[in-house]
Design a protein around this motif. Structure first.
Motif, PDB file in Angstrom:
ATOM      1  N   TRP A 936      19.712  26.456   1.202  1.00  0.00           N
ATOM      2  CA  TRP A 936      20.556  26.745   2.365  1.00  0.00           C
ATOM      3  C   TRP A 936      19.707  27.059   3.594  1.00  0.00           C
ATOM      4  O   TRP A 936      20.081  26.702   4.710  1.00  0.00           O
ATOM      5  N   LYS A 937      18.579  27.703   3.378  1.00  0.00           N
ATOM      6  CA  LYS A 937      17.722  28.011   4.515  1.00  0.00           C
ATOM      7  C   LYS A 937      17.188  26.722   5.147  1.00  0.00           C
ATOM      8  O   LYS A 937      17.172  26.575   6.379  1.00  0.00           O
ATOM      9  N   GLU A 938      16.797  25.792   4.304  1.00  0.00           N
ATOM     10  CA  GLU A 938      16.349  24.497   4.815  1.00  0.00           C
ATOM     11  C   GLU A 938      17.481  23.763   5.521  1.00  0.00           C
ATOM     12  O   GLU A 938      17.295  23.142   6.574  1.00  0.00           O
ATOM     13  N   MET A 939      18.684  23.858   4.924  1.00  0.00           N
ATOM     14  CA  MET A 939      19.841  23.180   5.505  1.00  0.00           C
ATOM     15  C   MET A 939      20.189  23.755   6.876  1.00  0.00           C
ATOM     16  O   MET A 939      20.489  23.006   7.824  1.00  0.00           O
ATOM     17  N   VAL A 940      20.140  25.081   7.014  1.00  0.00           N
ATOM     18  CA  VAL A 940      20.443  25.709   8.292  1.00  0.00           C
ATOM     19  C   VAL A 940      19.457  25.255   9.362  1.00  0.00           C
ATOM     20  O   VAL A 940      19.844  24.967  10.510  1.00  0.00           O
TER      21      VAL A 940
END
Length: 1291
Positions: A936-940
């Motif tokens: 999710w951090k990469e996606m954000v």
């Protein structure tokens, strides 16, 4: 029938450490229960409520113990543990109060031992040195002094230690607050701790004052005296510190008077000292040295207005006004306080101060009443209704009874009521009803127009003094006049309250005057007959408000009047059925019956069996052409006083009859009322079914035989099931393809209520299962509702499907799911905006399916096998991540293509749909419980980068100086030529010929086409483009503009949503968060750039929506650098506005474009209970700019006027903006004289906004309407306009 949710009481259980448990185990006895074993059992319970039940057994056990057992070590150990437990519990825990209550009943032989244990525990508490743990100690001290004998005894033994701790805590918290200046969150916490510390200090002095006698007065060098001086000095400092919360200052004013009262000698001189402080006439030679050294700042000639106000409050609350104990000095102080408060009323304009002033004036009237009982004749003369002081107080009432603040209006009424009591006290023995003062007040109030709200409350107070009959003798039409006013909703509550006071008083008068009930006809003629006439023939608003506000009160006062109403209305019901604009007698009858049943004044079955009303009559009401008559008839069936009243078969049949004709109502308000009433009916079915089940279970065989002729509980329950099944059949039938929006809205809302109400918690019997009524066809029907062009229909269908998702997914095969997913992906890139909303709802529904990964997503997104192994990951999280990956990959590719041809993008793949679906998917995720944090951090990070890229592509269009003027299709070649300049201005980073050449519309006329071709030869003049599949598309400039501003909108909303992820990692390491501080700062810079440079209203309005989410998050953030960003941004933009820099990119046209929105968002983010420093700073800068002394700064003046207009229109700023109204009007009127049109235009807009702010929104078509008026005194006092010298120049 009122639907209320039951509150569950939460009690936190206490825990004992290992050492204490060992001690209890050592003293416990297995063969019998003793104190130790009972306490051990209690400590081992994990439920707080169970612990309460267990603790209650301790005291009976101790009362049975041998008196000599006080020497038992087991008793001492248990009392020690009870003491430690008491001090460890929070003040809000019910366990603490239970313990205190039990220990209050401790047998005498154990009291000494218990005091020793509590003293020991309290001494440990007082050793606390951590400032942020002071609050717990202070709460414990407060609880010890509140009706807790053991705690109070412990406080007496440690009086000096407690006093020392309080002195130290006040100084420490004050210093810590000073060091944390600017950190609003920490400062607010510290100020509340400070407030508690001051209150505890006051409690100590009030409740334990006997401890400070002797040494306090005679030995000024004693520790207690020095501590009291320190408390007095600290309280004075807090009182004078305007940076503290107003509640802290108010309480400090109380503390200063209380501490001075405890220390001052002789006590008779205290009123004179307080008078001198308030009047600024203190002479240092007449005041004790200790007072000057500790309260020297209060001895100035002119104290700040707020300090004077809080000192007045302190004097009124802390001095003894009863029994005339303060003598003539006390009476003089009372009058001085009144004069000071009245002088402050014209100076204090801030809403919080105005509210405090009105409350303190009300306290003054109570004190005056107390002082009058034993007061001197001179005081009675000065407080008589004919005195100057009472006259001034009446003027205050007249100028504040329509104040914008509810609190001020309420206190104004209370002041008036007390003034009447004061006058009655001064004329004791005289005839009150013929008193000239009361008569004069009645005539004055009746002479005022009925649109003045304050008139009603004051007249109600006078009714209690002079009686309704005396008022009616002046004018018998008063009831009719008040009923006529009730067509205005803002006046209806006031009017109904006055009418209730009058007819209740009138009934009491008749009851006392006449022994028999011969008066009832006269009472009906005055109060009931006018009501029935209006209900039959009055306009819709008037009848609605009378039914809502007046009728219930009338029936409550005299329930027997219902029979009179039914007789009168039944007699004319057949002849006066009403129309679409009037209720008629039938409508009035339905309204009266509905209100009576809802308030418990009648049983429907009784009046139907008695023949007072027939089924046919109710049916006529259910299908009446007047909407409100239908609603009242439905309400008669659905609303009852008891929520468990059984629904009869006749009621069910009438409900089914109603639903056949009324689901397609075109009025939104009618639809909402229908859904609300049916919801009440379903709740009644559910709750009465539980009662029926219990009755059935508790019945004996004999009772079953006896009641065999009556309605059997199981038979009623079966009727309920059949009724609910038929209702659902009807509702699903109404959802056929092509059904109207009203029908769909009503059906889906009612179905949602059924699904919610009949999904009962465990332990209750479920009478009806909606999921059993669902089949694949009905699931498909609900999914088809997503295609509606109305988003509220989509939302209702989605909400219902989510409640039924388990059965819905079981009824869908893999192929159908695949088709649904494909449709959602296709719709997400549609050129129709509502299609992307449909796609978002579809995807949000499908991500809850466990097999979505294998059925639909594997062909687009690479599957991660590790996710399958991680069983802790929820289905929604995995599917949402995969869906967002797919959408993000598509939109990234489309952004790349849009850079080459924005025209192609607008025609074939507008990107805003994909972004909208991403935002929708993110909003339903539980971000606090995510497992795949790294993914999710990469996606954000990718989403933020995508947002910037998309914005870069579309922003040149929306930031153009004339985006709406971009019309490349024109039949005039000269116009096409003029457009070249605009097209060059907004040319993006591509070579798209759409932006290099103005397109000329193809004409059907061949001659015109030839002329155009000759006039401007072009290689390509067609507005047709071909996509990848070589399909021809017609593109207009509006399509491009819509594509661009909607993309900006979705980017703003997405970034605003992403910003909310920051608080989730406030207490953890920065690396654990989904979004970093640096990313948040960059997002803030993005919003700042686009709000200040966008020209298109749709673009900056929606960028504003995302920016508000960001600023609200920043104001609550723990990071100091982030928390200070709104203030820094505000200072920067205000400086740029003032600078008059020619190179500034701020837009001076379009009402300053996004600049007002930008400043609104920054100001609205301030905490509501703060000092509103940003607002004060902004107004301080803008007011001089809006009314400059020279004509050289036109652009800053225009910006200032436009920003002020936005701020005065912003309801979130509440009453904090009102003190600036006068300056705003002055700036607007002076702007009318400017030679520059832009200034005059902005001034006019500002003036219009201010008039609305002062008088309210225009509520009538009549230009001479009295609804939007203010009395002269209130207008001039609130605006100070009559004192403005500048405005006199404009005459």
């Amino acid at each position: 029938m009122v639907l209320k949710k039951k509150k569950e009481v939460q009690v936190d259980a206490f825990l004992l450490d290992h050492q204490k448990l060992e001690k209890l185990q050592r003293f416990s006895k297995a063969e019998e229960q003793n104190l130790a074993s009972l306490l051990l059992h209690c400590a081992q319970l994990s439920n707080g409520i169970q612990q309460i039940q267990c603790i209650k057994q301790i005291m009976p056990l101790m009362k049975k113990m041998d008196p000599n057992s006080a020497c038992d070590p087991m008793v001492k150990t248990c009392l020690d543990i009870l003491g430690e437990t008491y001090f460890s519990l929070s003040i809000k825990n019910p366990l603490k109060k239970v313990l205190a209550s039990l220990l209050n009943g401790l047998p005498e032989q154990f009291m000494t031992l218990a005091v020793q244990s509590f003293v020991c525990c309290l001494r440990e508490e007082l050793k606390t040195t951590d400032i942020y743990l002071y609050r717990k100690v202070l709460d414990n001290l407060a609880s010890c002094m509140e009706d807790f004998n053991l705690g109070r005894a412990s406080m007496k033994n440690l009086f000096e230690e407690v006093l020392q701790f309080l002195v130290k805590s006040l100084l420490d918290i004050q210093e810590e607050n000073r060091q944390n200046h600017g950190n609003r969150i920490v400062q607010t916490q510290l100020m509340h701790d400070l407030l508690v510390a001051i209150k505890v200090s006051m409690m100590l002095v009030q409740k334990l004052q006997e401890n400070i006698q002797g040494s306090l007065w005679k030995h000024h060098e004693s520790f207690v005296w020095q501590s009291m001086c320190s408390l007095l000095k600290s309280s004075t400092d807090f009182l004078m510190d305007a940076t503290l919360l107003q509640t802290v200052q108010t309480t400090s004013g109380l503390a200063v008077i209380l501490f001075t009262k405890a220390m001052y000698e002789p006590v008779e001189g205290l009123p004179s000292l307080v008078s001198d402080l308030l009047l600024g006439s203190v002479k240092h030679t007449d005041v004790p040295a200790w007072f000057v050294s500790n309260c020297g700042t209060l001895c100035m000639e002119e104290l700040p207005d707020s300090v004077l106000l809080f000192l007045c409050h302190g004097a009124l609350a802390m001095l003894e006004w009863k029994n005339g104990s303060m003598g003539e000095n006390g009476e003089k102080l009372l009058l001085d306080i009144a004069s000071v408060l009245l002088s402050l009323s014209s100076e204090l304009k801030e809403s919080s101060m105005a509210a405090s002033l009105s409350r303190i004036l009300a306290i003054w009237t109570n004190s005056a009443l107390a002082a009058l009982i034993s007061g001197s004749p001179n005081l009675k003369i000065k407080l008589n209704g004919n005195s100057d002081l009472i006259g001034k107080l009446l003027e205050y009432i007249y100028t504040h009874w329509e104040h914008p603040l509810d609190a001020v209006r309420h206190q104004t009424k209370l002041i008036f009521k007390n003034l009447l009591q004061i006058h009655r006290t001064t004329i004791t023995g005289s005839n009150e009803k013929s008193d000239p003062f009361f008569a004069r007040l009645v005539k004055r109030l009746l002479s005022l127009e009925w649109h003045i709200k304050g008139k009603y409350g004051c007249l109600g107070c006078l009714v209690e003094c002079v009686g309704t009959e005396n008022i009616l003798q002046l004018d018998r039409t008063i009831p009719i006049q008040i009923l006529d006013v009730m067509s205005d909703q803002s006046l209806a509550p006031y009017a109904s309250d006055l009418l209730e006071t009058m007819f209740t008083n009138h009934k009491a008068h008749f009851t006392l005057s006449f022994q028999e009930s011969t008066w009832i006809d006269q009472w009906h003629d005055i109060w009931v007959s006018p009501l029935l006439v209006i209900l039959c023939e009055g306009n819709h608003d008037q009848t609605t408000y009378i039914i809502d506000y007046y009728l219930p009160k009338l029936l409550k006062c005299n329930p027997d009047s219902l029979g009179y109403m039914i007789r009168i209305l039944q007699a004319s019901a057949d002849a006066n059925l009403g129309s679409c604009s009037a209720r008629g007698a039938l409508g009035a009858l339905m309204a009266c019956l509905r209100t009576a049943r809802a308030h418990g004044h009648l049983e429907l079955s009784n009046i139907m069996s008695n023949g007072l009303i027939s089924t046919e009559c109710i049916k006529q009401g259910l299908v009446h052409q007047h909407n409100q008559v239908c609603i009242d008839a439905l309400g008669l069936l659905c609303e009852t006083h008891r929520s468990t009243e059984i629904v009869s078969m006749e009621e069910m049949q009438l409900i089914q009859f109603f639903m056949m004709y009324n689901l397609n109502s075109q009025s939104p308000s009618v639809r909402q009322q229908i859904c609300s009433l049916l919801r009440k009916l379903f709740c009644r079915i559910q709750e009465s079914s539980q009662v029926l089940y219990k009755l059935e279970q508790n019945k004996t065989k004999e009772e079953l035989l006896e009641n065999s002729t009556k309605r059997h509980p199981l038979g009623i329950l079966q009727q309920y099931k059949e009724f609910m099944s038929s209702v659902c059949d009807r509702l699903f039938e109404a959802l056929f393809p092509g059904s109207s929006h009203p029908t769909r809205f009503s059906s889906l809302t009612v179905l949602g209520s059924v699904a919610e109400i009949f999904s009962v918690p465990e332990g209750q019997v479920r009478i009806f299962h909606l999921d059993q009524e669902i089949d694949s066809t009905r699931v498909q029907t609900l999914i088809q509702c997503f295609a509606s062009t109305f988003e509220e229909v989509k939302a209702l269908a989605f909400k219902l499907l989510m409640k039924l998702r388990d059965v819905a997914f079981k009824l869908q095969d893999s192929e159908n799911l695949g088709l649904l997913f494909q449709a959602a992906v296709d719709l997400s890139t549609s050129t129709k905006p509502y299609d992307c909303v449909t796609a978002s709802y579809l995807l949000n529904f499908l991500v809850h399916h466990k097999g979505l990964q294998h059925i639909c997503l594997e062909q687009w997104v690479e599957h991660n096998a590790q996710m399958d192994e991680n069983t802790s990951v929820s289905t929604v999280e995995v599917n949402t991540l995969a869906v967002i990956k797919l959408l993000l990959a598509n939109v990234e590719e489309e952004i790349f293509r849009a850079r080459k041809s924005l025209l192609q993008a607008a025609a074939s793949f507008p990107m805003y749909g994909r972004v909208h679906c991403i935002t929708g998917a993110l909003r339903q995720l539980p971000f606090n419980n995510l497992v795949l944090v790294a993914e999710w951090k990469e996606m954000v990070a990718r989403l933020i980068l995508m947002s910037y890229r998309l914005s870069a592509v579309v922003s040149p269009v929306v930031q153009s100086s004339s985006p709406e003027g971009l019309i490349p299709m024109d039949s005039d070649s000269e116009s096409a030529g003029r457009l070249q300049m605009i097209l060059h201005e907004i040319q993006p980073q591509d070579t798209n010929d759409y932006f290099m050449q103005a397109k000329i519309l193809k004409e059907h006329c061949k001659v015109q086409s030839e002329k155009l071709a000759d006039c401007r030869p072009m290689e390509s003049i067609s507005t047709e483009i071909r996509g990848e599949e070589r399909q021809t598309c017609d593109v207009t400039a509006q399509m491009v503009l819509v594509c661009c501003w909607r993309s900006m909108k979705e980017v703003s909303l997405l970034l605003g949503t992403l910003c909310k992820l920051l608080p989730s990692q406030a207490t953890s390491e920065p690396s654990d968060g989904l979004i970093t501080v640096e990313q948040v700062k960059n997002i803030g810079d993005y919003f700042k750039h686009h709000l200040l440079q966008s020209r298109h209203r749709g673009a900056f309005e929606l960028a504003y929506a995302g920016f508000v989410q960001l600023t609200e998050m920043l104001s609550r953030c723990d990071s100091e650098s982030l928390r200070k960003m709104p203030e820094q941004w505000l200072s920067y933009v205000l400086e740029e506005i003032k600078s008059c820099d020619p190179s500034s990119t701020l837009c001076a046209t379009r009402r300053s474009a996004g600049i007002p929105f930008y400043i609104q968002a920054l100001l609205a983010s301030e905490p509501k209970k703060s000092k509103t420093d940003l607002l004060k700073m902004t107004m301080k800068e803008l007011i001089p700019l809006a009314a400059p002394l020279n004509e050289s700064s036109v652009i800053p003046q225009v910006h200032a006027l436009n920003i002020l207009r936005a701020l005065f229109r912003d309801t979130r700023l509440g009453e904090n903006i009102m003190p600036y109204v006068a300056d705003g009007i002055q700036a607007a009127v002076l702007g009318f004289m400017s030679p520059v049109w832009a200034v005059r235009n902005s001034s006019t807009l500002l003036f219009s906004a201010l008039i609305t702010r002062i008088f309210g929104v225009k509520r009538g078509k009549d230009e001479n309407s009295k609804k939007n008026r203010l009395i002269v005194q209130h207008f001039s006092v609130s605006g100070r306009l009559h004192t403005s010298k500048s405005l006199s120049k404009t005459k």
